[in-house]
Design a protein around this motif. Structure first.
Motif, PDB file in Angstrom:
ATOM      1  N   ALA A   1     -40.764  41.314  61.600  1.00 44.99           N
ATOM      2  CA  ALA A   1     -40.099  42.088  60.551  1.00 44.99           C
ATOM      3  C   ALA A   1     -38.590  41.987  60.715  1.00 44.99           C
ATOM      4  N   GLY A   2     -37.890  41.861  59.605  1.00 50.70           N
ATOM      5  CA  GLY A   2     -36.437  41.968  59.623  1.00 50.70           C
ATOM      6  C   GLY A   2     -35.689  40.682  59.842  1.00 50.70           C
ATOM      7  N   TYR A   3     -36.331  39.559  60.079  1.00 51.41           N
ATOM      8  CA  TYR A   3     -35.575  38.335  60.350  1.00 51.41           C
ATOM      9  C   TYR A   3     -34.753  37.913  59.137  1.00 51.41           C
ATOM     10  N   GLN A   4     -35.367  37.919  57.955  1.00 50.07           N
ATOM     11  CA  GLN A   4     -34.607  37.563  56.763  1.00 50.07           C
ATOM     12  C   GLN A   4     -33.470  38.550  56.512  1.00 50.07           C
TER      13      GLN A   4
ATOM     14  N   GLY B 217     -23.759  35.408  65.415  1.00 50.36           N
ATOM     15  CA  GLY B 217     -24.561  34.533  66.265  1.00 50.36           C
ATOM     16  C   GLY B 217     -25.314  35.310  67.326  1.00 50.36           C
ATOM     17  N   GLU B 218     -24.658  36.301  67.920  1.00 49.51           N
ATOM     18  CA  GLU B 218     -25.313  37.096  68.954  1.00 49.51           C
ATOM     19  C   GLU B 218     -26.464  37.909  68.374  1.00 49.51           C
ATOM     20  N   GLN B 219     -26.259  38.448  67.172  1.00 44.49           N
ATOM     21  CA  GLN B 219     -27.292  39.255  66.539  1.00 44.49           C
ATOM     22  C   GLN B 219     -28.518  38.424  66.188  1.00 44.49           C
ATOM     23  N   LEU B 220     -28.303  37.177  65.750  1.00 38.69           N
ATOM     24  CA  LEU B 220     -29.435  36.304  65.438  1.00 38.69           C
ATOM     25  C   LEU B 220     -30.129  35.803  66.704  1.00 38.69           C
ATOM     26  N   ALA B 221     -29.413  35.799  67.817  1.00 39.61           N
ATOM     27  CA  ALA B 221     -30.007  35.355  69.082  1.00 39.61           C
ATOM     28  C   ALA B 221     -30.804  36.465  69.755  1.00 39.61           C
ATOM     29  N   THR B 222     -30.354  37.703  69.633  1.00 38.92           N
ATOM     30  CA  THR B 222     -30.960  38.785  70.423  1.00 38.92           C
ATOM     31  C   THR B 222     -31.417  39.972  69.590  1.00 38.92           C
TER      32      THR B 222
ATOM     33  N   PRO C 170     -37.355  39.441  67.103  1.00 38.67           N
ATOM     34  CA  PRO C 170     -38.169  38.211  67.156  1.00 38.67           C
ATOM     35  C   PRO C 170     -37.866  37.288  65.981  1.00 38.67           C
ATOM     36  N   VAL C 171     -38.074  36.003  66.230  1.00 37.05           N
ATOM     37  CA  VAL C 171     -37.840  34.971  65.223  1.00 37.05           C
ATOM     38  C   VAL C 171     -39.184  34.353  64.873  1.00 37.05           C
ATOM     39  N   PRO C 172     -39.490  34.170  63.586  1.00 37.14           N
ATOM     40  CA  PRO C 172     -40.752  33.533  63.203  1.00 37.14           C
ATOM     41  C   PRO C 172     -40.854  32.141  63.822  1.00 37.14           C
ATOM     42  N   PRO C 173     -42.004  31.781  64.360  1.00 35.98           N
ATOM     43  CA  PRO C 173     -42.141  30.455  64.992  1.00 35.98           C
ATOM     44  C   PRO C 173     -41.685  29.295  64.116  1.00 35.98           C
TER      45      PRO C 173
ATOM     46  N   ALA D  50     -37.911  28.970  64.525  1.00 33.87           N
ATOM     47  CA  ALA D  50     -37.340  29.093  65.865  1.00 33.87           C
ATOM     48  C   ALA D  50     -36.317  28.000  66.162  1.00 33.87           C
ATOM     49  N   GLU D  51     -36.669  26.746  65.878  1.00 35.83           N
ATOM     50  CA  GLU D  51     -35.752  25.640  66.184  1.00 35.83           C
ATOM     51  C   GLU D  51     -34.490  25.730  65.338  1.00 35.83           C
ATOM     52  N   ALA D  52     -34.656  26.025  64.051  1.00 38.61           N
ATOM     53  CA  ALA D  52     -33.498  26.146  63.169  1.00 38.61           C
ATOM     54  C   ALA D  52     -32.613  27.310  63.606  1.00 38.61           C
ATOM     55  N   ASN D  53     -33.231  28.404  64.055  1.00 39.29           N
ATOM     56  CA  ASN D  53     -32.442  29.563  64.496  1.00 39.29           C
ATOM     57  C   ASN D  53     -31.634  29.216  65.740  1.00 39.29           C
ATOM     58  N   ASN D  54     -32.240  28.460  66.656  1.00 40.56           N
ATOM     59  CA  ASN D  54     -31.504  28.036  67.854  1.00 40.56           C
ATOM     60  C   ASN D  54     -30.302  27.171  67.477  1.00 40.56           C
TER      61      ASN D  54
END
Length: 298
Positions: free
Chosen positions: A31-34, A75-80, A83-86, A89-93
């Motif tokens: 929840a909340g990633y978008q 960047g820090e908020q998106l890293a920590t 959870p990130v949808p699988p 995950a790679e795009a978020n990194n």
């Protein structure tokens, strides 16, 4: 016979249940990633907008440095921040790493502004569009879109560096209306950059004129009176802010210039003031001093 039938029925029911186990429940998407992506979009877009609207050079340094902090926090908020949808995950990194690099590049840009290599919001934004981290940010935006997530609405298209040059002899400001005088101002630009010369009275610009590198110009009809003389040099003139967008320098002649006109037999005697703009170095004339941009006349 009834009990035997009931027992067979029960066995069939049990056999049917054993042969079709329920499918395992799929975990819901985080929840909340978008929402976190959208927040990063809004924050960075607002920082870009603030840079583009900066009215003066001192404010630009602070605004770009504040933008670096906003990008780093995103960047820090998106890293920590959760959870990130699988699938993302790679795009978020990629995105987090690119945002951290971009924050460092903005901090470096603020140093370039302090050194007057970048001088206006529009040229700062132009430099940002071609920052080294921009391709990775655009790549991350495309990868997130492929995974069903939206990010990067603020990303500007790459802009080529331009060099807007005012025409030689163009009057940038002219407030001589109603003032009498026949004086003349002659300007030669022997510096390695275009220049704008300012005549100011009581801290206010009365007249300013552009002169291109290696060229000369003359303005007639200078009103009688005393003037402080300033000049700006640089490249990529910005009409909105009224300074050069790149490699800007600001100087003042320490001696005021006096213009006068008076009738004489057969005509009028008047002052002709000649000014030569030259690059400032170790052998600079003693009557020229550097000024800060907020020390220019209004």
């Amino acid at each position: 016979m009834a009990p035997i039938v009931s027992l067979l029925t029960l066995l069939v029911l049990l056999t049917g249940c054993a042969g079709a186990p329920p499918a395992p429940a799929q975990p819901p998407p985080p929840a909340g990633y978008q929402d976190r992506l959208a927040r990063a979009d809004r924050d960075i877009a607002a920082a870009f907008d603030a840079i583009g609207r900066v009215p003066d050079l001192p404010t630009l340094t602070r605004t770009v440095l504040a933008g670096a902090g906003i990008v780093s926090a995103a960047g820090e908020q998106l890293a920590t921040g959760g959870p990130v949808p699988p699938p993302a995950a790679e795009a978020n990194n990629t995105l987090v790493e690119a945002l951290h690099r971009f924050a460092t590049e903005l901090a470096y840009l603020s140093q370039q502004i302090n050194l007057h290599a970048i001088c206006t919001g529009s040229t700062a934004l132009s430099a940002i569009t071609t920052a080294p981290s921009m391709p990775a940010l655009r790549q991350a935006a495309a990868a997130l879109a492929a995974a069903g997530y939206q990010w990067g609405d603020f990303l500007p298209a790459p802009l080529d560096q331009v060099d807007a040059r005012p025409a030689n002899g163009r009057l940038m400001v002219d407030r001589r209306t109603g003032a009498a005088g026949n004086g003349a101002l002659e300007v030669s630009d022997n510096a390695d950059a275009d220049a704008v010369v300012i005549l100011a009275g009581a801290g206010r610009t009365v007249l300013s004129v552009a002169v291109r590198e290696g060229a000369s110009t003359r303005v007639d009809g200078i009103p009688d009176g005393g003037y402080d003389v300033y000049y700006l040099t640089g490249s990529d003139w910005d009409d909105v802010v009224g300074i050069f967008g790149r490699h800007c320098d600001f100087h003042r002649f320490t001696d005021p210039s006096q213009f006068s006109s008076q009738p004489v037999a057969g005509g009028t005697a008047y002052t002709v003031k000649s000014i030569t703009i030259q690059s400032i170095g170790a052998d600079s004339p003693p009557n020229i001093t550097e000024v800060e941009p907020d020390g220019l006349p209004r």
